[in-house]
Design a protein around this motif. Structure first.
Motif, PDB file in Angstrom:
ATOM      1  N   ALA A  78      15.038  -0.483  -0.304  1.00  0.00           N
ATOM      2  CA  ALA A  78      16.214  -0.932   0.096  1.00  0.00           C
ATOM      3  C   ALA A  78      16.603  -2.419  -0.444  1.00  0.00           C
ATOM      4  CB  ALA A  78      16.133  -1.009   1.548  1.00  0.00           C
ATOM      5  N   ALA A  79      15.352  -3.239  -0.746  1.00  0.00           N
ATOM      6  CA  ALA A  79      15.727  -4.589  -1.152  1.00  0.00           C
ATOM      7  C   ALA A  79      16.249  -4.423  -2.755  1.00  0.00           C
ATOM      8  CB  ALA A  79      14.592  -5.429  -0.989  1.00  0.00           C
ATOM      9  N   LYS A  80      15.638  -3.596  -3.223  1.00  0.00           N
ATOM     10  CA  LYS A  80      15.668  -3.349  -4.810  1.00  0.00           C
ATOM     11  C   LYS A  80      17.115  -2.812  -4.974  1.00  0.00           C
ATOM     12  CE  LYS A  80      10.847  -3.399  -6.586  1.00  0.00           C
ATOM     13  NZ  LYS A  80       9.837  -2.515  -7.192  1.00  0.00           N
ATOM     14  N   SER A  81      17.443  -1.998  -4.144  1.00  0.00           N
ATOM     15  CA  SER A  81      18.748  -1.269  -4.302  1.00  0.00           C
ATOM     16  C   SER A  81      19.874  -2.060  -3.744  1.00  0.00           C
ATOM     17  CB  SER A  81      18.741   0.214  -3.908  1.00  0.00           C
ATOM     18  OG  SER A  81      18.593   0.172  -2.793  1.00  0.00           O
ATOM     19  N   LEU A  82      19.739  -3.053  -2.939  1.00  0.00           N
ATOM     20  CA  LEU A  82      20.463  -3.990  -2.174  1.00  0.00           C
ATOM     21  C   LEU A  82      21.369  -2.973  -1.215  1.00  0.00           C
ATOM     22  CD1 LEU A  82      22.294  -6.282  -4.873  1.00  0.00           C
ATOM     23  CD2 LEU A  82      20.543  -6.818  -3.353  1.00  0.00           C
ATOM     24  N   ASP A  83      20.426  -2.303  -0.387  1.00  0.00           N
ATOM     25  CA  ASP A  83      20.866  -1.303   0.655  1.00  0.00           C
ATOM     26  C   ASP A  83      20.685  -2.268   1.829  1.00  0.00           C
ATOM     27  OD1 ASP A  83      21.804   0.474   2.402  1.00  0.00           O
ATOM     28  OD2 ASP A  83      20.486   2.112   1.824  1.00  0.00           O
ATOM     29  N   LEU A  84      21.576  -3.225   2.128  1.00  0.00           N
ATOM     30  CA  LEU A  84      21.371  -4.095   3.263  1.00  0.00           C
ATOM     31  C   LEU A  84      21.253  -3.525   4.653  1.00  0.00           C
ATOM     32  CD1 LEU A  84      23.296  -7.345   1.759  1.00  0.00           C
ATOM     33  CD2 LEU A  84      21.088  -6.489   1.451  1.00  0.00           C
ATOM     34  N   PRO A  85      22.124  -2.792   4.944  1.00  0.00           N
ATOM     35  CA  PRO A  85      21.510  -2.208   6.442  1.00  0.00           C
ATOM     36  C   PRO A  85      20.371  -1.569   6.764  1.00  0.00           C
ATOM     37  CG  PRO A  85      24.120  -1.595   5.569  1.00  0.00           C
ATOM     38  CD  PRO A  85      23.121  -1.993   4.537  1.00  0.00           C
ATOM     39  N   LEU A  86      19.729  -0.711   5.413  1.00  0.00           N
ATOM     40  CA  LEU A  86      18.627  -0.097   5.530  1.00  0.00           C
ATOM     41  C   LEU A  86      17.544  -1.278   5.720  1.00  0.00           C
ATOM     42  CD1 LEU A  86      16.776   2.340   5.632  1.00  0.00           C
ATOM     43  CD2 LEU A  86      17.006   2.386   3.214  1.00  0.00           C
ATOM     44  N   LEU A  87      17.693  -2.383   4.822  1.00  0.00           N
ATOM     45  CA  LEU A  87      16.876  -3.505   4.885  1.00  0.00           C
ATOM     46  C   LEU A  87      16.764  -4.238   6.038  1.00  0.00           C
ATOM     47  CD1 LEU A  87      14.807  -5.269   3.137  1.00  0.00           C
ATOM     48  CD2 LEU A  87      16.789  -6.391   2.214  1.00  0.00           C
ATOM     49  N   VAL A 144       0.689  -1.306   0.103  1.00  0.00           N
ATOM     50  CA  VAL A 144       0.078   0.027   0.034  1.00  0.00           C
ATOM     51  C   VAL A 144       0.986   1.395  -0.203  1.00  0.00           C
ATOM     52  CG1 VAL A 144      -1.747   1.157   1.380  1.00  0.00           C
ATOM     53  CG2 VAL A 144      -1.867  -1.127   1.136  1.00  0.00           C
ATOM     54  N   GLU A 145       1.773   1.421   0.839  1.00  0.00           N
ATOM     55  CA  GLU A 145       2.727   2.447   0.886  1.00  0.00           C
ATOM     56  C   GLU A 145       3.551   2.617  -0.414  1.00  0.00           C
ATOM     57  OE1 GLU A 145       3.731   2.269   5.696  1.00  0.00           O
ATOM     58  OE2 GLU A 145       5.494   1.958   4.206  1.00  0.00           O
ATOM     59  N   THR A 146       3.736   1.702  -1.309  1.00  0.00           N
ATOM     60  CA  THR A 146       4.321   1.632  -2.437  1.00  0.00           C
ATOM     61  C   THR A 146       3.452   2.078  -3.580  1.00  0.00           C
ATOM     62  OG1 THR A 146       5.819  -0.235  -2.073  1.00  0.00           O
ATOM     63  CG2 THR A 146       5.466   0.317  -4.324  1.00  0.00           C
ATOM     64  N   VAL A 147       2.164   1.770  -3.586  1.00  0.00           N
ATOM     65  CA  VAL A 147       1.150   2.277  -4.410  1.00  0.00           C
ATOM     66  C   VAL A 147       0.928   3.541  -4.301  1.00  0.00           C
ATOM     67  CG1 VAL A 147      -1.357   1.954  -5.105  1.00  0.00           C
ATOM     68  CG2 VAL A 147       0.103  -0.086  -4.776  1.00  0.00           C
ATOM     69  N   PHE A 148       0.800   4.294  -3.114  1.00  0.00           N
ATOM     70  CA  PHE A 148       0.253   5.486  -2.859  1.00  0.00           C
ATOM     71  C   PHE A 148       1.634   6.236  -2.585  1.00  0.00           C
ATOM     72  CE2 PHE A 148      -3.510   3.161  -1.665  1.00  0.00           C
ATOM     73  CZ  PHE A 148      -4.288   3.825  -2.709  1.00  0.00           C
ATOM     74  N   VAL A 183       7.706   2.672   6.703  1.00  0.00           N
ATOM     75  CA  VAL A 183       8.648   1.408   6.637  1.00  0.00           C
ATOM     76  C   VAL A 183       8.637   0.678   5.524  1.00  0.00           C
ATOM     77  CG1 VAL A 183       9.563  -0.258   8.190  1.00  0.00           C
ATOM     78  CG2 VAL A 183       8.861   1.749   9.148  1.00  0.00           C
ATOM     79  N   GLY A 184       7.357   0.263   5.090  1.00  0.00           N
ATOM     80  CA  GLY A 184       7.101  -0.573   3.874  1.00  0.00           C
ATOM     81  C   GLY A 184       7.864  -0.318   2.571  1.00  0.00           C
ATOM     82  N   ARG A 185       7.520   0.953   2.425  1.00  0.00           N
ATOM     83  CA  ARG A 185       8.115   1.401   0.878  1.00  0.00           C
ATOM     84  C   ARG A 185       9.556   1.581   1.013  1.00  0.00           C
ATOM     85  NH1 ARG A 185       7.947   7.358  -1.273  1.00  0.00           N
ATOM     86  NH2 ARG A 185       8.543   7.076  -3.571  1.00  0.00           N
ATOM     87  N   THR A 186      10.070   1.928   2.235  1.00  0.00           N
ATOM     88  CA  THR A 186      11.477   2.136   2.462  1.00  0.00           C
ATOM     89  C   THR A 186      12.241   0.658   2.390  1.00  0.00           C
ATOM     90  OG1 THR A 186      11.196   4.066   3.901  1.00  0.00           O
ATOM     91  CG2 THR A 186      13.475   2.798   3.997  1.00  0.00           C
ATOM     92  N   ALA A 187      11.538  -0.270   2.995  1.00  0.00           N
ATOM     93  CA  ALA A 187      12.133  -1.697   2.782  1.00  0.00           C
ATOM     94  C   ALA A 187      12.177  -2.346   1.446  1.00  0.00           C
ATOM     95  CB  ALA A 187      11.052  -2.500   3.634  1.00  0.00           C
ATOM     96  N   LEU A 188      10.892  -1.940   0.511  1.00  0.00           N
ATOM     97  CA  LEU A 188      11.169  -2.364  -0.696  1.00  0.00           C
ATOM     98  C   LEU A 188      12.103  -1.529  -1.627  1.00  0.00           C
ATOM     99  CD1 LEU A 188       9.675  -3.984  -2.853  1.00  0.00           C
ATOM    100  CD2 LEU A 188       8.146  -2.037  -3.263  1.00  0.00           C
TER     101      LEU A 188
END
Length: 601
Positions: free
Chosen positions: A276-285, A260-264, A269-274
């Motif tokens: 981080a996963a796509k950019s391989l920013d592992l500490p943030l993930l 939901v945070e990604t769509v809107f 935290v949800g959008r930030t986690a996604l």
């Protein structure tokens, strides 16, 4: 008996502790689990153009302390957590904690608004059952329960996309993105709150008839107690049985927050986690996953404390539960609905398989539905029907493989209930989306990673069902006679218990197939599953968001297909738990299995 009970409780607590430690350790070791040089990952995350010379890699290792190996680095990371230090972002080279606190504030606000929506919806769904039960008339729980189950089964990402299309794009009533005021919370809170409210409403609706069927209710009516007092007392009696399931709602909210945070475009935290996963920013993930996991586990602990408070000291140790009566309505609709939805999906898949999902026609980009393209074309001119058909074939095939693996794991762990209880609790607190983020952080986004994530989180209900059946079969009289005749424990398990348990668990797994396909579609929608140009349903819905205003039919086609899949999932669940198919041999004809309510949820 008391000693044995204490030993079982100690073993269960130990397994929970071990499972939680393993999850935290996996999160802490994310930079090392991928098998790649963490220093190289950091260098690529900061600048894709910089040459990975030995000197540059050595500088990165010195800056982040990556030269000591995985175990010392894990200890350093855990020590930082104890001090409130969440590390440094690999991409922005800034401290993670301040940004995480800001994102957590946004997510908690959204989750709070979603919980208000969920409670209001649950109250509306339960109102008719409460009123009729207090008056002593049939509660009419079948229709209400079916509606609540349908709402609970609709994925958050689908509700978010449809709400965005209907109320944001077509009608223009509400904002479609951003986080600047209360009005921005309306659509996201509805998308997250409606499934949670459907789940709560269904659980309370199922518990109320058992409360109103107890003897004290008849005594109160005969004494002339007002109906509203009986209604409140019935709710008071039913709520403790439902409160533990609030943890499921919390888990759903944490998982739904990512989509939901990604769509809107909400900075939570949800959008930030996604990202981080796509950019391989592992500490943030790592920080995001731990935060979401902590929210789910905290909600479970609070639900347990609230239940103890509601029960009071006299009933805390009584383990009282409400009997869930078997539905009295006929099962005709339970057969007709899944059959109709199944035929509809088969028709769409059959029509699409005859076309080519990869043929690009630039002259027919975003074409409306015609005889040549019954559902129009997408942004590259590819036929939507063909992509839906081929996407269904691949999604269902992957879901079938995941279901088979989950059934085998659940069946095996069903013979080890004390050992598997802790693992199941921790796995249930991790939505597939969160596990998908972890897997993507290790292997990168992909179909195999999505399948692994769903498999890791889909076995607990099957293990609980298997454990219940194993206990019932082992208590059978004919097995007591077998043991008296000298049969070994292994022989009894293989020759008698396993054949009796495998069939019901396999049927249960098959009935969860649509739900597994929806979980895979959710990961595909977030970009964590199958990658373009694969015609995966979730990915199709995500791709169509970029041209919602120009070609809404391209988004409606996968949305309706996913809605039909959700309806098929809830219809099969209602059919299976009507007290017929999954009832063990030892159950009485008028009752449901002890775990039916948990399986339905």
């Amino acid at each position: 008996m008391r000693v044995r009970g204490r030993a079982a409780l100690g073993a269960a607590l130990s397994s929970r502790t071990v499972a939680l430690v393993l999850v935290v350790a996996c999160v802490g070791l994310l930079p090392w689990l991928s098998g790649k040089d963490p220093a190289l990952s950091v260098l690529r995350a900061r600048s894709a153009e910089q040459v990975a010379t030995p000197e540059a890699l050595a500088t990165v290792r010195d800056d982040l302390g990556l030269g000591n190996g995985p175990l010392p680095q894990l200890g350093h990371w855990l020590g930082g957590l104890a001090r409130g230090d969440l590390g440094t972002s690999w991409v922005s080279d800034t401290e993670v904690a301040p940004g995480m606190l800001s994102a957590l504030t946004v997510s908690l606000t959204l989750m709070g608004a979603s919980l208000v929506v969920a409670l209001l919806l649950a109250a509306a769904l339960c109102a008719r059952t409460v009123a009729r039960g207090a008056r002593g008339t049939p509660a009419g729980r079948t229709s209400t329960g079916a509606g609540a189950a349908m709402l609970a089964s609709v994925p958050e990402f689908l509700l978010a996309t449809v709400g965005l299309l209907l109320f944001g794009v077509w009608l223009g009533w509400l904002p479609t993105s951003g986080w600047s005021g209360p009005v921005d919370m309306v659509l996201p809170a509805l998308a997250m709150g409606v499934p949670a409210g459907g789940l709560l409403g269904r659980l309370v609706t199922d518990a109320l008839p058992g409360a109103y069927g107890e003897r004290w209710v008849e005594l109160w009516r005969a004494s002339g107690v007002a109906s509203w007092r009986i209604a409140l007392a019935g709710l008071r009696r039913s709520v403790p049985a439902v409160v533990p399931q609030l943890a499921l709602v919390a888990v759903g909210l944490t998982g739904g927050a990512v989509a939901v945070e990604t769509v809107f475009a909400i900075p939570g935290v949800g959008r930030t986690a996604l990202g981080a996963a796509k950019s391989l920013d592992l500490p943030l993930l790592q920080a995001c996953v731990l935060t979401l996991l902590a929210l789910g586990l905290t909600a479970g602990v609070l639900a347990h404390l609230v239940r103890r408070r509601l029960l009071g000291p006299g009933l805390r140790d009584a383990q009282l539960t409400l009997a869930a009566p078997r539905p009295t309505a006929g099962t005709g609709w339970r057969v007709a609905v899944p059959a109709s939805l199944g035929l509809l999906l088969v028709a769409v898949v059959g029509a699409g398989l005859s076309g080519d999902p990869y043929t690009v026609e630039t002259a027919a980009r975003l074409a409306p539905p015609t005889l040549t393209h019954p559902l129009g074309t997408d942004g590259l001119g590819r036929d939507v029907v063909a992509r839906l058909g081929h996407g269904a074939a691949s999604t269902v095939g992957t879901a079938a493989a995941v279901t088979a693996v989950s059934a085998l794991v659940g069946l095996a762990l069903g013979f080890l209930p004390v050992f598997s209880a802790g693992l199941a609790d921790v796995a249930s607190a991790l939505p597939p989306v969160i596990v998908g983020l972890l897997v993507a952080g290790v292997t990168g986004p992909g179909a195999s990673g999505a399948a692994l994530a769903v498999a890791l989180t889909s076995w607990p209900p099957l293990a609980a069902h298997a454990a219940t059946l194993v206990g019932e079969v082992r208590a059978s009289r004919f097995l007591v006679a077998q043991r008296a005749l000298g049969a070994t424990h292994g022989r009894i398990s293989l020759r008698h218990v396993l054949p009796a348990v495998a069939g019901p668990v396999a049927r249960h797994a098959v009935l969860r197939l649509p739900g597994t396909a929806l979980a895979l579609a959710a990961l595909g929608f977030l970009g964590l599953g199958a990658q373009a140009p694969a015609p995966e349903w979730g990915l199709l819905l995500d791709e169509s968001r970029s041209y919602l205003e120009r070609a809404p039919w391209a988004a409606l086609a996968p949305a309706l297909a996913l809605a039909a899949l959700a309806g098929l999932a809830v219809s099969l669940s209602s059919l299976s738990f009507s007290g017929v198919r999954l009832r063990s041999k030892g159950a009485q004809p008028g009752t449901r299995p002890a775990t039916a309510a948990a399986h339905e949820a």
